[in-house]
Scaffold this active site. Structure first.
Site, PDB file in Angstrom:
ATOM      1  N   ASP A  52       0.828  -1.210   0.000  1.00  0.00           N
ATOM      2  CA  ASP A  52       0.000   0.000   0.000  1.00  0.00           C
ATOM      3  C   ASP A  52       0.860   1.258   0.000  1.00  0.00           C
ATOM      4  O   ASP A  52       0.444   2.294  -0.520  1.00  0.00           O
ATOM      5  CB  ASP A  52      -0.942   0.004   1.199  1.00  0.00           C
ATOM      6  N   GLU A  93       0.327  10.852   5.004  1.00  0.00           N
ATOM      7  CA  GLU A  93       0.059   9.421   4.882  1.00  0.00           C
ATOM      8  C   GLU A  93       1.334   8.647   4.547  1.00  0.00           C
ATOM      9  O   GLU A  93       1.585   7.572   5.102  1.00  0.00           O
ATOM     10  CB  GLU A  93      -1.000   9.181   3.802  1.00  0.00           C
ATOM     11  N   GLU A 145     -11.214   6.236  -1.930  1.00  0.00           N
ATOM     12  CA  GLU A 145     -11.195   6.667  -0.532  1.00  0.00           C
ATOM     13  C   GLU A 145     -12.325   6.005   0.264  1.00  0.00           C
ATOM     14  O   GLU A 145     -12.141   5.592   1.409  1.00  0.00           O
ATOM     15  CB  GLU A 145     -11.326   8.196  -0.449  1.00  0.00           C
ATOM     16  N   GLU A 215      -9.636  -3.351  -5.892  1.00  0.00           N
ATOM     17  CA  GLU A 215      -9.517  -3.428  -4.432  1.00  0.00           C
ATOM     18  C   GLU A 215      -9.579  -4.881  -3.962  1.00  0.00           C
ATOM     19  O   GLU A 215      -8.817  -5.293  -3.083  1.00  0.00           O
ATOM     20  CB  GLU A 215     -10.623  -2.607  -3.754  1.00  0.00           C
TER      21      GLU A 215
END
Length: 227
Positions: A52, A93, A145, A215
């Site tokens: 990620d 992040e 998101e 995803e």
């Protein structure tokens, strides 16, 4: 005088109903359930963390290109400010991923992106093209998101047994403020979709489905490795 139909279902709401099973597959994946019930394999979590990190770095130019599209195609200062805020938060992040990697003894300097991750990053890169409409880009931004927000919020619900050392990860995306941010992105996307030509709305729906499928592949990769 024309009255507004308050019962009208928005474009995105219609998609969420139409593609409910696909959406649930992306937001209630076994990897997420394993975090929620405390059975997650920590090697799987480490794999997710390193992969990620690569994804977020690829996400930055996509969000930047969406900001340019908002400036050129929308002109709405609220859109621009919201997207700019999202872009700025990605710096934090990336720093968060580095700190977490250190905590979990994960080296980010030599991570090899796996196929599912490469596919997702290629998808983002295609959407940076100036030919891609703003409505499609902002819808994709919202979808990416929102899947994280919905997934990790599930790990914080009453009855969850999420391990203490993973709660901070879940809280990063599952918190109420991030939910409000996602709702704002949805409102912006809805506004663009309402006035977009039918062919652009169809492109945005395809992009939404692509996000859900990518995803699922990303969660699969995190759980089992490979694709």
């Amino acid at each position: 005088m024309e009255t507004k139909d308050t019962n009208k279902v928005s474009v995105i709401e219609s998609w969420l109903r139409k593609h409910r099973l696909v959406y649930v597959g992306a937001t209630r994946h076994p990897f997420i359930h394993s975090i929620r019930d405390g059975t997650v394999n920590l090697n799987s979590f480490r794999r997710w963390l390193e992969q990620d990190y690569i994804f977020v770095r690829a996400f930055v130019p996509f969000v930047a290109s969406t900001l340019v599209k908002a400036w050129k195609q929308s002109g709405d200062t609220n859109d621009i400010e919201v997207i700019l805020g999202g872009l700025a938060s990605l710096n934090d992040e990336i720093s968060w991923f580095k700190k977490e990697a250190s905590k979990w003894d994960v080296s980010l300097s030599n991570v090899v992106p796996q196929e599912a991750n490469l596919n997702y990053c290629r998808f983002l890169e295609r959407l940076t093209s100036p030919e891609v409409e703003y409505a499609v880009a902002i819808t994709t931004f919202w979808a990416i998101e929102t899947v994280y927000q919905d997934s990790f919020a599930h790990c914080l619900e009453d009855g969850s047994e999420t391990p203490e050392d993973l709660k901070r990860t879940c809280e990063r995306w599952g918190n109420d403020e991030f939910k409000k941010y996602c709702d704002t992105l949805q409102s912006i996307a809805e506004g663009q979709l309402e006035k977009a030509p039918e062919d652009v709305v169809k492109k945005a729906e395809v992009a939404f489905l692509d996000v859900l499928e990518l995803e699922v592949e990303f969660w699969n990769m995190s759980s089992h490795g490979g694709t």
